[in-house]
Write a protein that holds these residues in place. Structure first.
Motif: not given
Length: 256
Positions: A53-54, A57-58, A60, A63, A66-67
């Motif tokens: 996940i990190q 996110k890095k 871009s 979210n 990702i969810d």
């Protein structure tokens, strides 16, 4: 393999803003789904999912994407694929060894695409075990030198991670690469977090134990075959044991 590590880091940053962004997103989302399926959908209790996940996110990844990937992987939402993890071995021109990790829902398609990418670019498939012994599984954390407070230095990072199992800190130009045993990856990452150090990624990777020195033409051929492999949706990671000198890498980057 500092040359390949630097190239891979630079390429990853470029991918976030160029035409390959969608393909990068898809691979990162797939990592999240697989991590959630194997270890559950709670990042607090699933370090592999937390790191996936990190990393997304890095890069871009939105979210919402990702969810949904976490929900599909954990079974909270329908639509998740049953991915098979496969590793293929091969060679690039000049005897450079390649380890190719795939996540696929179609084994026949994956092996066909890997074989095609290799053969069209002067490479070849290897027998199982033919190159795997040239690599060790390691934990690798990439830390940018630019930090919110004081910039990171090799000494400052060693002070933070040495007691967590870190073996070495390598200078990649704009960032540092912290190498540990794969089993110490989470401890190293948590030490950085506790010290307030920002990091780009924390992955279990394969690093070469034997390297093949490459000149400019050899490096071009290796990078070309890696890019062809990574163009497949089924290929997640490609590891190579080609060693590219800094000056050759600088020449290649100037040509891009």
């Amino acid at each position: 393999m500092s040359g390949h590590s630097k190239w891979a880091t630079t390429k990853h940053k470029k991918a976030a803003i160029d035409a390959k962004r969608g393909k990068l997103f898809a691979k990162l989302i797939k990592n999240i789904e697989v991590a959630a399926r194997s270890g559950g959908g709670d990042p607090a209790g699933n370090p592999t999912l937390f790191d996936a996940i990190q990393k997304a996110k890095k890069s871009s990844v939105p979210n919402d994407n990702i969810d949904r990937a976490v929900k599909r992987g954990s079974g909270a939402e329908a639509g998740g694929a049953d991915y098979l993890a496969l590793t293929y071995e091969g060679y690039a021109p000049g005897g450079v060894a390649l380890l190719i990790e795939c996540l696929t829902d179609n084994k026949n398609r994956a092996v066909a695409e890997v074989r095609t990418a290799l053969s069209k670019n002067g490479g070849s498939m290897g027998e199982s075990g033919s190159v795997a012994f040239m690599f060790n599984r390691k934990g690798v954390v990439i830390v940018p030198k630019k930090q919110p407070g004081d910039d990171a230095t090799e000494d400052s990072l060693l002070e933070v991670v040495l007691d967590s199992g870190a073996e070495e800190v390598n200078d990649l130009g704009e960032s540092f690469e912290i190498v540990s045993e794969a089993t110490d990856l989470v401890a190293v990452r948590e030490s950085l977090q506790a010290a307030g150090v920002d990091y780009d990624s924390a992955d279990s990777s394969f690093l070469p134990t034997v390297e093949v020195p490459l000149d400019k033409e050899g490096a071009k051929k290796m990078f070309r075959i890696i890019e062809a492999l990574e163009d497949s949706d089924d290929v997640q990671n490609v590891y190579a044991n080609g060693d590219v000198p800094d000056e050759v890498l600088a020449e290649l980057e100037a040509e891009d």
